[in-house]
Design an enzyme around this catalytic site. Sequence first.
Site, PDB file in Angstrom:
ATOM      1  N   HIS A 160       0.726  -1.161   0.010  1.00 33.90           N
ATOM      2  CA  HIS A 160       0.060  -0.087  -0.003  1.00 33.90           C
ATOM      3  C   HIS A 160       0.815   1.221   0.090  1.00 33.90           C
ATOM      4  O   HIS A 160       1.789   1.233   0.878  1.00 33.90           O
ATOM      5  CB  HIS A 160      -0.820   0.078   1.210  1.00 33.90           C
ATOM      6  CG  HIS A 160      -1.916  -1.011   1.286  1.00 33.90           C
ATOM      7  ND1 HIS A 160      -1.865  -2.393   1.147  1.00 33.90           N
ATOM      8  CD2 HIS A 160      -3.487  -0.720   1.162  1.00 33.90           C
ATOM      9  CE1 HIS A 160      -3.087  -2.833   1.298  1.00 33.90           C
ATOM     10  NE2 HIS A 160      -3.955  -1.884   1.214  1.00 33.90           N
ATOM     11  N   ASN A 185       7.586  -4.537   3.651  1.00 32.67           N
ATOM     12  CA  ASN A 185       6.247  -3.988   3.771  1.00 32.67           C
ATOM     13  C   ASN A 185       5.676  -4.539   5.081  1.00 32.67           C
ATOM     14  O   ASN A 185       4.949  -3.897   5.689  1.00 32.67           O
ATOM     15  CB  ASN A 185       5.456  -5.000   2.638  1.00 32.67           C
ATOM     16  CG  ASN A 185       3.942  -4.423   2.576  1.00 32.67           C
ATOM     17  OD1 ASN A 185       3.791  -3.312   2.880  1.00 32.67           O
ATOM     18  ND2 ASN A 185       3.174  -5.456   2.554  1.00 32.67           N
TER      19      ASN A 185
END
Length: 344
Positions: A186, A218
């Site tokens: 994201h 991440n």
Amino acid sequence: MRSWSKSSILKNKWCQFFSVACTAGSLGYAVAKYQSSVNDHTSIKTSGIQNDGWSCQNFKDDGICSRFPSSLFPQISAATKVQDSLITRTEDLVSEPSHESPRITQIMRYGFPSLTNVRSLDDFVISYDTRTRIPHWVFEHLTAQNVAKNDTVDRSKSDFHEDGSIHDYFRSTNQDYKRSGYDRGHMAAAGNHRLNQRHCDQTFLLSNMAPQVGRGFNRDKWNELEHHCRQLTRKSRNVYVCTGPLFLPRSEDDGNLYVKYRVLGSNHVAVPTHFFKVLLIESESRDMHLESYLLPNAAIESSTPLSTFLVPVEVIERASGLLLFDKINKVKFKTVNGKSIGWF
């Protein structure tokens, strides 16, 4: 517009930090040298917008707003003439939009980093790169209210899905990421958009994703940085966040610099070498603070402090081709990367 009133001081600081960039004009070499120092310390192993007077109130089913409020356009810094940037200003001319203002006006209060392929969703704004199939940048406006825990919002109900507003030729798909070894990372974090389920769902558009190393990045250090952004809202009036990918050069055995990156799937989704986040923090007393982070897309030791990845914002701007928060006279910043600028 960049208006340094103490340009000589900043120039000296810039030259001290990146002496090669100042003497030879070689950003690539400077960033490569910086990355080398990061590796040593962290043990990393590896437009068109049209001003037609329409308000951005009515969203399509996919959440994309195709028209923007005319009141926004005087603030679009990417359209500012170069000579105007030489004017020294002593006041912050950008007043805080009201809560009734269109959301994009609130988010983009201090100008757009660029004007390429801009898309406004309910609670964040994307500039999408049709060549790399990932964002140029994503912009968010965080407050204590929109990041507060909301039991009616559940990210497990959100699915990664294609962005139907992007032409078939240029969109990424879930199949591109399948068995690639990379996470769908994201840019606008799901945890930053908790006002309602629709806001959370929109963060799972693949146009908001870029391939990221999973374990160690991440799911770990990048997640820690996202959490830091939310923590800042507890003692701040506003937190503005610009996030994006970078493709930085590395020196090869022949002594030359090259930009090399992997692509995923049949749509050739580009894997960035680095990611950045630049934060503008406005305190309740209206003091301004700037933090700019540059992280390699690699597994990072959990013990490495986030402060290791703080860099001058100019490094990110030059490497990305973006101008970040340039509507603010830099003398307005009380601190940059946690340190006083020296004129307060």
